[in-house]
Design an enzyme around this catalytic site. Structure first.
Site, PDB file in Angstrom:
ATOM      1  N   GLY A 151      -0.885   3.303   7.999  1.00 42.07           N
ATOM      2  CA  GLY A 151      -2.332   3.333   7.746  1.00 42.07           C
ATOM      3  C   GLY A 151      -3.135   3.424   9.036  1.00 42.07           C
ATOM      4  O   GLY A 151      -4.135   4.143   9.109  1.00 42.07           O
ATOM      5  N   CYS A 198       7.227   3.327   6.482  1.00 42.40           N
ATOM      6  CA  CYS A 198       6.584   2.051   6.713  1.00 42.40           C
ATOM      7  C   CYS A 198       6.527   1.834   8.222  1.00 42.40           C
ATOM      8  O   CYS A 198       7.562   1.671   8.871  1.00 42.40           O
ATOM      9  CB  CYS A 198       7.427   0.983   6.052  1.00 42.40           C
ATOM     10  SG  CYS A 198       6.924  -0.636   6.474  1.00 42.40           S
ATOM     11  N   CYS A 201      -1.123  -2.380   8.448  1.00 43.77           N
ATOM     12  CA  CYS A 201      -0.337  -1.263   7.924  1.00 43.77           C
ATOM     13  C   CYS A 201      -0.188  -0.234   9.035  1.00 43.77           C
ATOM     14  O   CYS A 201      -1.188   0.314   9.512  1.00 43.77           O
ATOM     15  CB  CYS A 201      -1.044  -0.659   6.715  1.00 43.77           C
ATOM     16  SG  CYS A 201      -0.204   0.768   6.019  1.00 43.77           S
ATOM     17  N   GLU A 255      -2.899  -1.746   0.349  1.00 33.56           N
ATOM     18  CA  GLU A 255      -1.652  -0.973   0.294  1.00 33.56           C
ATOM     19  C   GLU A 255      -1.199  -0.672  -1.118  1.00 33.56           C
ATOM     20  O   GLU A 255      -1.162  -1.572  -1.963  1.00 33.56           O
ATOM     21  CB  GLU A 255      -0.529  -1.759   0.988  1.00 33.56           C
ATOM     22  CG  GLU A 255      -0.465  -1.496   2.459  1.00 33.56           C
ATOM     23  CD  GLU A 255       0.808  -2.052   3.070  1.00 33.56           C
ATOM     24  OE1 GLU A 255       1.896  -1.894   2.476  1.00 33.56           O
ATOM     25  OE2 GLU A 255       0.713  -2.664   4.128  1.00 33.56           O
ATOM     26  N   HIS A 278      -2.441   8.396   2.417  1.00 26.96           N
ATOM     27  CA  HIS A 278      -3.499   7.510   2.893  1.00 26.96           C
ATOM     28  C   HIS A 278      -4.867   8.108   2.614  1.00 26.96           C
ATOM     29  O   HIS A 278      -5.078   9.306   2.792  1.00 26.96           O
ATOM     30  CB  HIS A 278      -3.360   7.263   4.400  1.00 26.96           C
ATOM     31  CG  HIS A 278      -2.137   6.476   4.727  1.00 26.96           C
ATOM     32  ND1 HIS A 278      -2.103   5.101   4.683  1.00 26.96           N
ATOM     33  CD2 HIS A 278      -0.887   6.874   5.047  1.00 26.96           C
ATOM     34  CE1 HIS A 278      -0.882   4.688   4.977  1.00 26.96           C
ATOM     35  NE2 HIS A 278      -0.131   5.740   5.207  1.00 26.96           N
TER      36      HIS A 278
HETATM   37  O1  ZDP Z   1       3.017   3.769   1.065  1.00 29.02           O
HETATM   38  C1  ZDP Z   1       3.160   2.637   0.599  1.00 29.02           C
HETATM   39  O2  ZDP Z   1       3.421   2.463  -0.602  1.00 29.02           O
HETATM   40  C2  ZDP Z   1       2.986   1.453   1.551  1.00 29.02           C
HETATM   41  N1  ZDP Z   1       2.708   0.256   0.811  1.00 29.02           N
HETATM   42  C3  ZDP Z   1       4.270   1.345   2.334  1.00 29.02           C
HETATM   43  C4  ZDP Z   1       4.241   0.289   3.397  1.00 29.02           C
HETATM   44  C5  ZDP Z   1       3.448   0.734   4.613  1.00 29.02           C
HETATM   45  C6  ZDP Z   1       3.406  -0.321   5.692  1.00 29.02           C
HETATM   46  N2  ZDP Z   1       2.427  -1.317   5.497  1.00 29.02           N
HETATM   47  C7  ZDP Z   1       3.218   0.302   7.060  1.00 29.02           C
HETATM   48  O3  ZDP Z   1       3.111  -0.485   8.005  1.00 29.02           O
HETATM   49  O4  ZDP Z   1       3.235   1.507   7.231  1.00 29.02           O
HETATM   50  C8  ZDP Z   1       4.640  -1.071   5.746  1.00 29.02           C
END
Ligand code: ZDP
Length: 279
Positions: A224, A72, A221, A212, A163
C-alpha cells in the site's frame, strides 16, 4: 506446529517454516483460526515458507479472513529476515517466488544484525484491466467514484495486489471503518481492493492510513505504501522518493528511473511459539 510471530511497523504475521513443519489441511482455515486475536495467536496474516523451483525460496501469504493475496510488502521483509537468520537462505539478496512474480529483498546489515530490509517490489501496474478494475482501457488517475452518494477521487495501482489510493486533507479524521469496506467491496473491483488514505505533508513526506482487503484497518501496509508513492507521482504531488508515515513508523518508498518501486523498512521478531492445530 511451531511458528514465529514477526511484524513490520505493527503489521503482524505468523510465519511457519514448511521445511520443518508440513502443514496439514486447509491453509485458509488455519489462517482464520491462528490470526484470530481472541481465539488464536493473533495476526494480520499467515506466511508460509516453502521451497521454490524458480527462485531461492517461495512465500505464500493468507489474510486473516483466509483469502490468499498475491503479495505482501511488510510480510516479505519479515520473511527475508527470517530465512536469513534461520540459515534457510544465507544470502543478503534473496529471490522470493510469490503470486506477484519474483520479488527481491536485500538485507541491510549492521554487523550481524539486520537493521532494515530494502525490497525491489518490481514494476507497478497502472493499466485498469490489470489492477483489476472495471471500465475502459487506460490508467486510473484522480478518477471520481461514487459510493453511497459521496464522491471520492481515486488513483488505482497494482503492486501485484490491487490498491485504491485517495488523497485526503487529514488522514487521522477519515472514518476508515465506514468508507474502507465500501470501497474494498465496490463492484468496480472484481477481486476487491486495498484502500489507502494519503495526506500530503510536503514534497517528501506523507501520512497514510490503510484499509486492507481481507483484514480491515491495519497499522501498516508495504504494498500500500508503494502504491501510495506511485499515486503521489502520478498526481504530481511529491518527489520520486518519499517517506510514508504509517501509524507506528515509517517506510521509505522510491519509484526509480528503471520503473521499479523500492521499499525500505524494518522487520522485527516478536516471539516463537507452538500451537496445537485442530484435527
Ligand atoms: O492484498 C491484500 O489482500 C492485502 N491484505 C495483503 C497484505 C498486504 C500487506 N499489508 C503489505 O504489507 O503489503 C501485508
Amino acid at each position: 506446529m511451531k511458528f514465529t510471530k514477526m511484524h513490520g511497523l505493527g503489521n503482524d504475521f505468523i510465519l511457519v517454516d514448511c521445511f520443518r513443519d508440513n502443514l496439514p489441511g486447509d491453509y485458509s482455515e488455519i489462517a482464520r483460526r491462528l490470526c484470530d486475536r481472541h481465539f488464536g495467536v493473533g495476526a494480520d496474516g499467515l506466511i508460509l515458507i516453502l521451497p521454490s523451483e524458480t527462485a531461492d525460496i517461495r512465500m505464500r501469504i493468507f489474510n486473516s479472513d483466509g483469502s490468499e493475496p498475491e503479495m505482501c510488502g511488510n510480510g516479505i521483509r519479515c520473511f527475508a529476515r527470517y530465512v536469513y537468520e534461520n540459515n534457510i537462505v544465507r544470502e543478503t539478496t534473496i529471490r522470493i517466488e510469490t503470486l506477484a512474480g519474483i520479488i527481491v529483498p536485500e538485507l541491510i546489515l549492521e554487523g550481524e544484525r539486520v537493521r532494515s530490509v530494502k525490497v525491489d517490489m518490481g514494476e507497478p501496474q497502472l493499466e485498469r484491466a490489470l489492477i483489476p478494475m472495471q471500465g475502459p482501457p487506460g490508467k486510473v488517475v484522480d478518477e471520481p467514484v461514487s459510493v453511497d452518494g459521496t464522491t471520492y477521487n481515486v488513483t488505482c495501482i497494482s503492486m501485484g495486489n490491487p490498491h485504491c489510493v485517495i488523497f485526503v486533507p487529514d488522514a487521522g479524521k477519515v472514518p476508515i471503518t465506514d468508507i474502507g469496506p465500501r470501497l474494498e467491496t465496490h463492484p468496480l473491483f472484481p477481486r476487491k481492493t486495498n484502500v489507502e488514505f494519503i495526506q500530503i505533508l510536503s514534497k517528501n513526506e506523507v501520512d497514510m492510513r490503510v484499509w486492507e482487503r481481507g483484514v480491515g484497518e491495519t497499522l501498516a501496509c508495504g504494498t500500500g505504501a508503494c502504491a501510495a508513492g506511485v499515486a503521489c507521482i502520478l498526481n504530481n504531488l511529491t518527489a520520486k522518493k518519499i517517506t510514508v508515515h504509517l501509524v507506528c513508523g515509517d517506510l521509505v518508498i522510491e519509484w526509480a528511473d528503471n520503473n521499479h518501486v523500492y521499499m525500505t523498512g524494518p522487520a522485527e521478531h516478536v516471539f516463537r511459539g507452538e500451537v496445537q492445530l485442530p484435527d
